[in-house]
Structure formats: C-alpha cells, structure tokens
Design a protein around this motif. Structure first.
Motif, PDB file in Angstrom:
ATOM      1  N   SER A  48      30.634  20.922  13.658  1.00 30.51           N
ATOM      2  CA  SER A  48      29.382  21.848  13.448  1.00 30.51           C
ATOM      3  C   SER A  48      29.882  23.300  13.520  1.00 30.51           C
ATOM      4  CB  SER A  48      28.330  21.525  14.625  1.00 30.51           C
ATOM      5  OG  SER A  48      27.866  22.665  14.788  1.00 30.51           O
ATOM      6  N   GLY A  49      29.381  23.956  12.319  1.00 23.98           N
ATOM      7  CA  GLY A  49      29.794  25.325  12.212  1.00 23.98           C
ATOM      8  C   GLY A  49      29.283  26.056  13.393  1.00 23.98           C
ATOM      9  N   LEU A  50      28.083  25.752  13.811  1.00 25.20           N
ATOM     10  CA  LEU A  50      27.139  26.407  15.038  1.00 25.20           C
ATOM     11  C   LEU A  50      28.161  26.332  16.127  1.00 25.20           C
ATOM     12  CD1 LEU A  50      23.440  25.551  15.612  1.00 25.20           C
ATOM     13  CD2 LEU A  50      25.029  25.520  17.375  1.00 25.20           C
ATOM     14  N   VAL A  51      28.548  25.206  16.460  1.00 28.43           N
ATOM     15  CA  VAL A  51      29.299  24.918  17.654  1.00 28.43           C
ATOM     16  C   VAL A  51      30.579  25.506  17.619  1.00 28.43           C
ATOM     17  CG1 VAL A  51      30.691  23.198  19.111  1.00 28.43           C
ATOM     18  CG2 VAL A  51      28.171  22.572  18.292  1.00 28.43           C
TER      19      VAL A  51
ATOM     20  N   TYR B  35      11.781  14.470  14.122  1.00 28.70           N
ATOM     21  CA  TYR B  35      12.091  15.962  14.394  1.00 28.70           C
ATOM     22  C   TYR B  35      13.499  16.015  13.777  1.00 28.70           C
ATOM     23  CZ  TYR B  35      15.330  18.764  17.267  1.00 28.70           C
ATOM     24  OH  TYR B  35      16.472  19.787  17.648  1.00 28.70           O
ATOM     25  N   TYR B  36      14.535  15.499  14.172  1.00 29.56           N
ATOM     26  CA  TYR B  36      16.032  15.537  13.541  1.00 29.56           C
ATOM     27  C   TYR B  36      16.174  15.203  12.289  1.00 29.56           C
ATOM     28  CZ  TYR B  36      20.840  15.809  13.240  1.00 29.56           C
ATOM     29  OH  TYR B  36      22.187  15.914  12.788  1.00 29.56           O
ATOM     30  N   TYR B  37      15.776  13.674  12.041  1.00 28.73           N
ATOM     31  CA  TYR B  37      16.227  13.048  10.663  1.00 28.73           C
ATOM     32  C   TYR B  37      15.113  13.219   9.735  1.00 28.73           C
ATOM     33  CZ  TYR B  37      19.900  10.528  13.165  1.00 28.73           C
ATOM     34  OH  TYR B  37      21.263  10.375  13.726  1.00 28.73           O
TER      35      TYR B  37
ATOM     36  N   ALA C 210      13.339  18.374  10.143  1.00 32.79           N
ATOM     37  CA  ALA C 210      14.589  19.277  10.052  1.00 32.79           C
ATOM     38  C   ALA C 210      15.403  18.733   9.111  1.00 32.79           C
ATOM     39  CB  ALA C 210      15.245  19.285  11.480  1.00 32.79           C
ATOM     40  N   ASN C 211      15.936  17.544   8.759  1.00 30.92           N
ATOM     41  CA  ASN C 211      16.986  17.292   7.877  1.00 30.92           C
ATOM     42  C   ASN C 211      16.485  16.630   6.742  1.00 30.92           C
ATOM     43  OD1 ASN C 211      19.363  18.622   9.264  1.00 30.92           O
ATOM     44  ND2 ASN C 211      18.974  16.843  10.627  1.00 30.92           N
ATOM     45  N   SER C 212      15.307  16.143   6.800  1.00 33.78           N
ATOM     46  CA  SER C 212      14.798  15.562   5.285  1.00 33.78           C
ATOM     47  C   SER C 212      13.851  16.626   4.523  1.00 33.78           C
ATOM     48  CB  SER C 212      14.156  14.204   5.529  1.00 33.78           C
ATOM     49  OG  SER C 212      14.903  13.390   5.983  1.00 33.78           O
TER      50      SER C 212
ATOM     51  N   ASP D 150      18.849  28.134  14.894  1.00 32.55           N
ATOM     52  CA  ASP D 150      18.845  27.081  13.569  1.00 32.55           C
ATOM     53  C   ASP D 150      17.362  26.734  13.424  1.00 32.55           C
ATOM     54  OD1 ASP D 150      20.303  26.681  11.473  1.00 32.55           O
ATOM     55  OD2 ASP D 150      21.684  25.250  12.426  1.00 32.55           O
ATOM     56  N   TYR D 151      17.424  26.034  12.186  1.00 28.50           N
ATOM     57  CA  TYR D 151      16.230  25.684  11.671  1.00 28.50           C
ATOM     58  C   TYR D 151      15.458  24.302  12.412  1.00 28.50           C
ATOM     59  CZ  TYR D 151      19.077  21.778   9.918  1.00 28.50           C
ATOM     60  OH  TYR D 151      20.139  20.836   9.692  1.00 28.50           O
ATOM     61  N   HIS D 152      16.263  23.739  13.460  1.00 30.43           N
ATOM     62  CA  HIS D 152      15.537  22.793  14.218  1.00 30.43           C
ATOM     63  C   HIS D 152      14.360  23.248  15.095  1.00 30.43           C
ATOM     64  CE1 HIS D 152      19.833  21.738  13.627  1.00 30.43           C
ATOM     65  NE2 HIS D 152      19.352  20.535  13.196  1.00 30.43           N
TER      66      HIS D 152
ATOM     67  N   HIS E  54      20.731  29.495  10.784  1.00 36.77           N
ATOM     68  CA  HIS E  54      22.432  29.259  10.195  1.00 36.77           C
ATOM     69  C   HIS E  54      22.446  28.942   8.757  1.00 36.77           C
ATOM     70  CE1 HIS E  54      24.605  29.327  14.093  1.00 36.77           C
ATOM     71  NE2 HIS E  54      23.454  29.370  14.662  1.00 36.77           N
ATOM     72  N   ILE E  55      21.256  28.643   8.267  1.00 35.04           N
ATOM     73  CA  ILE E  55      21.260  27.982   6.667  1.00 35.04           C
ATOM     74  C   ILE E  55      20.740  28.948   5.708  1.00 35.04           C
ATOM     75  CG2 ILE E  55      21.291  25.718   7.674  1.00 35.04           C
ATOM     76  CD1 ILE E  55      18.413  25.373   6.861  1.00 35.04           C
ATOM     77  N   PRO E  56      20.604  28.993   4.263  1.00 34.41           N
ATOM     78  CA  PRO E  56      20.057  29.990   3.656  1.00 34.41           C
ATOM     79  C   PRO E  56      18.554  29.943   3.824  1.00 34.41           C
ATOM     80  CG  PRO E  56      21.499  28.313   2.291  1.00 34.41           C
ATOM     81  CD  PRO E  56      21.481  27.796   3.743  1.00 34.41           C
TER      82      PRO E  56
ATOM     83  N   PRO F 163      31.381  11.738   9.324  1.00 31.14           N
ATOM     84  CA  PRO F 163      29.956  11.315   9.115  1.00 31.14           C
ATOM     85  C   PRO F 163      28.919  12.236   9.702  1.00 31.14           C
ATOM     86  CG  PRO F 163      31.697   9.946   9.960  1.00 31.14           C
ATOM     87  CD  PRO F 163      31.960  11.144  10.391  1.00 31.14           C
ATOM     88  N   SER F 164      27.843  12.250   9.002  1.00 34.37           N
ATOM     89  CA  SER F 164      26.687  13.121   9.433  1.00 34.37           C
ATOM     90  C   SER F 164      25.217  12.467   8.829  1.00 34.37           C
ATOM     91  CB  SER F 164      27.025  14.602   8.757  1.00 34.37           C
ATOM     92  OG  SER F 164      25.960  15.455   9.063  1.00 34.37           O
ATOM     93  N   ARG F 165      24.351  12.655   9.785  1.00 38.03           N
ATOM     94  CA  ARG F 165      22.845  12.280   9.716  1.00 38.03           C
ATOM     95  C   ARG F 165      22.675  11.027   8.968  1.00 38.03           C
ATOM     96  NH1 ARG F 165      22.001  18.593   7.570  1.00 38.03           N
ATOM     97  NH2 ARG F 165      23.011  19.490   9.301  1.00 38.03           N
ATOM     98  N   SER F 166      23.585   9.906   9.324  1.00 39.13           N
ATOM     99  CA  SER F 166      23.735   8.969   8.351  1.00 39.13           C
ATOM    100  C   SER F 166      22.479   7.993   8.351  1.00 39.13           C
ATOM    101  CB  SER F 166      25.012   8.009   8.736  1.00 39.13           C
ATOM    102  OG  SER F 166      25.293   8.168  10.134  1.00 39.13           O
TER     103      SER F 166
HETATM  104  O1  F6P Z   1      24.805  24.457   8.751  1.00 36.95           O
HETATM  105  C1  F6P Z   1      23.618  24.308   9.533  1.00 36.95           C
HETATM  106  C2  F6P Z   1      24.006  23.681  10.527  1.00 36.95           C
HETATM  107  O2  F6P Z   1      23.028  23.485  11.756  1.00 36.95           O
HETATM  108  C3  F6P Z   1      25.244  24.273  11.237  1.00 36.95           C
HETATM  109  O3  F6P Z   1      25.086  25.197  11.906  1.00 36.95           O
HETATM  110  C4  F6P Z   1      26.089  22.993  11.831  1.00 36.95           C
HETATM  111  O4  F6P Z   1      27.444  23.159  11.474  1.00 36.95           O
HETATM  112  C5  F6P Z   1      25.565  22.009  11.191  1.00 36.95           C
HETATM  113  O5  F6P Z   1      24.579  22.040  10.485  1.00 36.95           O
HETATM  114  C6  F6P Z   1      25.539  20.542  11.805  1.00 36.95           C
HETATM  115  O6  F6P Z   1      24.536  19.863  11.450  1.00 36.95           O
HETATM  116  P1  F6P Z   1      24.241  18.469  12.511  1.00 36.95           P
HETATM  117  O7  F6P Z   1      24.008  19.233  13.884  1.00 36.95           O
HETATM  118  O8  F6P Z   1      22.966  18.207  12.068  1.00 36.95           O
HETATM  119  O9  F6P Z   1      25.340  17.643  12.644  1.00 36.95           O
END
Ligand code: F6P
Length: 748
Positions: free
Chosen positions: A284-287, A344-346, A349-351, A400-402, A424-426, A572-575
């Motif tokens: 995670s870029g954020l982390v 909230y997350y899947y 935020a993410n869909s 972030d967008y969450h 963190h996103i556009p 793997p992410s948000r699978s």
């Molecule tokens: O790019 C946005 C973002 O929140 C980043 O800051 C982070 O790297 C990535 O998504 C992580 O996504 P997730 O927490 O859903 O794995």
C-alpha cells in the motif's frame, strides 16, 4: 479600563477647554454687553433730567436739586448722582457719591460723553459723565454712578450655567464618540480578522465592516501571501527533511500536541499461519508513506483490524505497539463485521468511489446499502477518534477515500481538532464526479477538514470546480480556501513521497548480488535481462497494457527473446470484488498467451508473481532490474516509481513512467509514456535496455535528487507546519476575541 479611559480623557480635555477658554470669553462678552447697556441707560437718565434740572441749577436751590437726585436714585442700580459746573467743580452730589469720583475723574471736558468702569472697595462701579445743555449752551455735566455688583452677580451666574451646559454637551459628545469608535473598531477588527484568515469582500455580512479596508486589503493579503510563500520556499529548501525534522516540528511548532492517524489499511497485519502468527506489511502506497512518518512522530494510528490474528495480538483496549522489532507507536484496531466490510470497503469505497475517481474505463457501482454501511463505518471511526483523543484539540490525519464523511463527523464532536485529510487518489472533473448519487454529502463531509490535500494542483482544481458546481460555498482560488457552512478549508497540493534513505537491509546488498539472487531464485538464465513491474493487482495500474507492450517489443526486437524477462509482482487486492477477480483472470490469461507465443524451453518472457512480497524482497527486484515499468492508466502519485529510484544507489536503471501518474510531474527524467500507445511503450522498453550508462546515471542522479529533497518527511512536515500555523492563527484570533470581550465587560 481602556473603555473608561477612552471616555474620561476626551471629557477632561473638553472641561479644561471650557474652563480656560470658553468661560472667560463668555464673561468678557457679557461684561461688554452690560457696559453698553449701562451707557444707554445713563444717556436716557441724563436726557430725562436735562429739562427739570436746568431751572433748579439756575435757581441755585441745593435742596431742590438734591431732592430731585434722591428721587431718581430710587432706581436700585443707580448708585449716586452728582452735578459739576463748567469749571469741573462738583457742586451737588448725593450722599452715596463715592469720594474717589470727582468731576475730573475722567479727565474729560464737561461737553464730552464719557463712561468708565472704576474699581472701588465694594466692587466695580460704572461712572458716566453726560454734558447738560440749555439752548445749545453747556451749563455743566451730570455724573451718574451705577453700582456694577449686579453685573458681577450675573456674570458669575452666567459663567456657572455656561460651564454646566458645555460640560453636559462635552459628556454627550464624548459618549457618542466612544460608542462610534468602539463600533468602528469592532468593524476593523472583524475586517482584519477576515483579512488574516484570507477572506475576501464579497460576503454580505462582512461587507459592511470591511468597506473601509478595501484599499489596503488586497495589498495586505498579497503581502501576507508573499511573506508566507517566501518563508515556505526558504524554509522548505533550507531544511534537510528527515525523521528528526518531523520530531522537531512536533516539539517546536506543535508543542508536542497529540497526533492521530486514521486509515482503512493498517501498517502491520497479524496473520495466522497454522500454529504461528506472522506479521505482514501490506502492499500500500499509503502505508509506505505514512509508516516512517508515524515512526518519527509516535502517536496513535487508528485502522481496520483486518489480519486473521489481529484480535489475538491486541491488548484490552485494542492497541498493539509496532513495529514489532522496535516499538515506536501504537495501532488502535477497529473491528468491522463482514457486512460492514462488504458494504463500506468492497462496496462504496472500492466499487463506487475508486472507479469514479480513476478514469480507467470501469463503471462505478453505487448501491444504497453500501452507502449506509459507508456512513456507519465512518461513524464508528469517528467514535474511535473521540475515544482515543486525550485532548480536546488533537491533530487528526484522515487518510483517503474510505473516510470522506469522517472529517465532518470529527468536527462535530471535537470542534477544536485540526483535521488534515489527504485524498490519495485522483479527484475527477465535476461531470465525472457528478454521477455519484451522494455527491453533496461527500463534499460536505470532506469540507469538515481544516486542510484537504491532493497530490497535484490539477486534482485541487478539479475539487474546486466540483464544489463550485454542487455546493453553495465561497471559493477563493488565490488563497486556495473554501468557506462553507461557517467553516473554512484550505485545499493544497502535497505531493506524497517515500522515506529517504530507504530503511531496508536490501540496500546493504550489492546490485550484482541482488541480480544473481533473483535470477537464481526464479530459475532465470544467468545473463537474463530483467525489467520489473510492481503493483497491486488493480485494473487502474495498466498491467494488461504493459504486457501488450512487452509483446510488441518482442515482435519488433526478436533478438531479445530468451534474454529479456519481464517480472510482474502483483499483490492480490480486493479479490472479493468481481471486477478484480475478472481482472486477475485477464492478466493471467494475457501472460499465458504471450508466454505461449515467445517461450523457448524453460524460458518465458513474462514472470507473473501474484503473491504478497515484503518490502525488502521488492527492493531486491528493483536493484536486480535494468528498468522499472509503471504504466498506470490513472494514478494519484504512484510510489513504486519513487521506490525504484530510491533503491538505485548505483545510479543505474531506467524508469518508464506513465504520463497519467502524479509522479510523472516530478520525475521528468523518466521515459514518460502513454500506456495506451503500445508502440511507444515498446520503444521505451527498447530504449531502456540500450541506454548508455552515462545517460542512465545522469537521469537517475537527477531523479534521486528530486526524491531525496521531496521525501515523505517533507510531505508530512509541510502539512503539520500548515496545521501548526492554522492553530496559531486561530488561537491568536480567539485571544483577540477574549480581549475584546473583556474590554467591553469592563467598559460596561
Ligand atoms: O491508491 C489508493 C490507496 O488507498 C493507496 O493509498 C494504497 O496504496 C492503496 O489504495 C491500498 O489499497 P487497499 O488498502 O484497498 O489495499
């Protein structure tokens, strides 16, 4: 105290003026008027006596003359009468005639009209000599003496009344002046306050007070801005940004104030693997960005506890100290039910928000149930922030967008907190954003922040345009602030970055060793030439486009077949989201197809590694590769690009970077490509493998300088400094307010 002074001083000045200038002047005038009065009166009496006196004088009858005189003296103000013959001899006089007065008292001829005020024991007297004629011949003169003590009495009375009158007028005028001064002072104070806050003059309420300030306002604002930006530039460029710098900012500028971070993703997950518990750092870029900041600042990081062994590793209040090997700060884990996480997350935020903000041709999905879960979870995090806050005014860094709704929720519960939100996103343009059914609520939530940050000015501008389109607010594009519902939010660009230098044991390992180890571990040929891609398995990252470029490159440059290997690390992410499952399948299928086309024996051009890699392993791939290919279709920043640059302390390697990343604005020496242009990307791959070492060094050196200077400590430090300045300003304003209230209370 100051209010009563403001009243008493002008009053005292007015009283002194009245006593020493006004009253004597009035006195002189009244005296003159009375003298003139007496002159007229004297002439009247003399004229009236002319006729009856003349025969008595000729007759020489003393008794008759004096009887006539005594009769005239019945007038209370006429004090004495006398008659002088033409030789200035006082022939007849009443008993009251003052000894001091003679026919020559005036020194004038008997034919002359003379009046004079003479001082004597009982007070001033008015002496007038009037010639007496008969048939044009002067036969003597009449001396009329008037008692002037009544004039003195009247003058004293007049002086008294004038003094009282002017005193009352002065008191009223002073009072009015004080009230007007107080009112305009308040107006000016309000005006200057608004000025300092960077407000302009359009608002109806502020308009009245600030009209007088208009001529100076623009100059003042410009001056403040110049000074601030000068200080900012000077300070920024002179500071060597490091963890110590951040600690200093917290110590000096923020006086050790409390810092809380809120993000969905936690920096360390505890995972159960059979009978062991493992610690994992998520991709995670954020982390990547925030973890070193937190290590420097301490404080509390509030995040969703999503690891399978997270509950087993926290204490009674859901805290765990991290990093595990050298604890420096604590995580407060928030537990979400499966339904909450799904909505909230899947879900939202993410869909919804993720595809909405990334223009990557994937339709966002908005469902009411997801929105409700999003609201519920945001509220849960707001409750946790309130629980964790040890003070009433912590600094809360919302990530972030969450958490678009969280800033407003925190502001409602902790009005004195400084909420810094980083997106963190556009941020898309208003038309794209407008398809979100809850667009107003999201904007309202975000505008609960004190500071709202984006990676690029372009995203800030999109945000301004969006707010302008959908909310009743006041946007100041000179000071980059939005005033909405009584609050003000500063919207600034803070390009995120990574720590410098990289904190990793891999950096101690020589590049040649990394290359050999990576080749050996993966069964590549000893002379294999590697290019690497590192991403979460996400459709915004342009992984398919990257593979197509590899395919095109091998079509155009077949001599590389057998030697060239593209390693794709895909976390793997948000699978659980269909879109992501489909995407993974498509990525795997494309890699299979291309490998099928170009494989020779054990050789395959694409090595796809769909698994989690710890940062140290990722850095080894960076160091082992000739190039790193970042082909995001849309990306707020992209920290992989910066990590690759930071890992290459040998000043070799080429970065191929999508023009649609925030990073491309900073890393101009990369090979900037359009990921949709497959031929251009293939050409960039070729160029990266054939670039002379000297050119690689020049480009890499310049990019390393950029990442070193604009590292993550600067990113966080800049936001914390802006927060410190904001807190200082609002404390000054609050103090000014308290002072003014105190003055009014004492003055009242
Ligand atoms: O790019 C946005 C973002 O929140 C980043 O800051 C982070 O790297 C990535 O998504 C992580 O996504 P997730 O927490 O859903 O794995």
């Amino acid at each position: 105290m100051r209010l009563s002074l403001r009243f008493i001083v002008p009053l005292a000045v007015a009283l002194a003026l009245i006593a020493y200038a006004v009253v004597p002047l009035v006195d002189r005038f009244t005296l003159k008027w009375f003298e003139r009065d007496l002159d007229i009166r004297t002439s009247l009496i003399a004229n009236a006596l002319q006729e009856p006196l003349e025969p008595l004088i000729r007759e020489g009858s003393r008794t008759k003359v004096l009887r006539l005189f005594d009769r005239i003296l019945g007038d209370e103000r006429l004090f004495a009468l006398g008659f002088c013959n033409p030789n200035h001899v006082l022939v007849y006089k009443t008993l009251t005639f003052p000894a001091k007065v003679t026919c020559a008292v005036t020194g004038a001829e008997p034919a002359a009209n003379v009046s004079r005020v003479v001082e004597q024991g009982r007070g001033p007297i008015h002496v007038a000599i009037r010639p007496l004629e008969s048939d044009g011949v002067v036969y003597g003169s009449l001396v009329l003496v008037h008692d002037m003590s009544f004039v003195q009495r009247r003058s004293d009375d007049t002086k008294k009344y004038v003094f009282y009158l002017f005193t009352v007028i002065a008191a009223i005028i002073s009072l009015i002046t004080v009230v007007i001064a107080e009112l305009s002072w308040r107006g000016w104070v309000a005006g200057f306050k608004a000025l300092i806050r960077g407000e302009t003059f359009g608002r109806a309420g502020g308009e009245v007070h600030m009209r007088e300030l208009r001529p100076v306002a623009r100059d003042l604002q410009a001056l403040i801005r110049d000074l601030e930006s000068e200080r900012r530039t000077r300070d920024d460029s002179q500071i060597n940004w490091s963890p110590e710098t951040l600690r200093m900012i917290l110590r000096n500028d923020l006086k050790g104030e409390e810092v809380l971070i809120v993000s969905n993703r936690e920096p360390y997950l505890h995972l159960r693997r059979n009978d062991r518990i493992e610690v994992q750092r998520p991709a995670s870029g954020l982390v990547t960005a925030l973890e070193p900041v937190m290590r420097a600042c301490s404080g509390t990081w509030i995040a969703h506890g999503s690891g399978s062994a997270d509950r087993e590793t926290v204490d009674g209040s859901d805290h765990v100290m991290v990093p595990p090997d050298r604890p420096a700060y604590r995580i407060r884990r928030v537990w979400l039910s499966q339904e909450e996480e799904a909505g909230y997350y899947y879900g939202f935020a993410n869909s919804g928000l993720w595809p909405l903000c990334h223009i990557a041709h994937t339709r966002p999905t908005f469902r009411s149930a997801d929105w409700e879960a999003y609201e519920t979870v945001n509220r849960k995090f707001a409750d946790t922030v309130v629980q964790e806050a040890a003070t009433r005014d912590p600094i809360v860094l919302v990530q972030d967008y969450h958490f678009a709704l969280l800033p407003r929720m925190i502001r409602e519960r902790l009005p004195d907190a400084t909420v810094i939100t980083f997106w963190h996103i556009p941020w898309p343009n208003p038309e794209a954003f407008g398809i979100c059914p809850w667009r107003e609520s999201i904007l309202d939530g975000l505008l609960g922040s004190s500071i709202l940050g984006f990676h690029t000015q372009f995203h800030c501008n999109n945000f301004f345009d969006t707010v302008d389109r959908y909310l009743e607010s006041r946007i100041d594009r000179e000071t980059y602030t939005i005033s909405y519902g009584g609050d003000q939010t500063a919207v600034h660009r803070y390009p995120i970055s990574i720590e410098w230098p990289l904190h990793s044991a891999t950096m101690e390992k020589p590049v040649a060793q990394c290359r050999a180890d990576v080749r050996g571990r993966n069964g590549f040929a000893p002379d294999a030439v590697l290019v690497v891609g590192v991403d979460r398995l996400d459709y915004t990252k342009g992984i398919l486009e990257r593979f197509l470029a590899v395919e095109r490159f091998l079509e155009l440059e077949p001599e590389w077949i057998g030697k060239f290997v593209f390693v794709q690390i895909a976390a793997p992410s948000r699978s659980r989201i269909d879109e992501y499952q489909n995407f993974e399948e498509r990525v795997r299928a494309l890699a299979r197809r291309i490998n099928g086309r170009f494989s020779v024996g054990a050789y395959a051009p694409i090595c796809l590694k769909v698994e989690h890699h710890e940062p140290d392993e990722v850095y080894e791939y960076y160091r082992a590769s000739e190039a790193c290919f970042v082909s995001s279709l849309h990306d707020g920043m992209n920290l992989v690009a910066k990590e690759f640059v930071a890992s290459r302390d040998d000043e070799r390697g080429v970065l191929i970077l999508s023009q649609f990343t925030g990073a491309s604005r900073e890393l101009a020496e990369a090979l900037i490509v359009n990921p949709y242009d497959v031929d251009q990307c293939a050409a960039a791959l070729r160029l990266s493998l054939t670039m002379p070492e000297a050119e690689q060094r020049d480009r890499m050196r310049s990019m390393r300088g950029e990442v070193q200077e604009f590292n993550v400590f600067r990113w966080a430090g800049r936001m914390l400094l802006d927060a410190a300045q904001m807190r200082m300003r609002s404390r000054l304003l609050a103090r000014a307010d308290r002072g003014r209230k105190l003055i009014s209370t004492r003055g009242a």
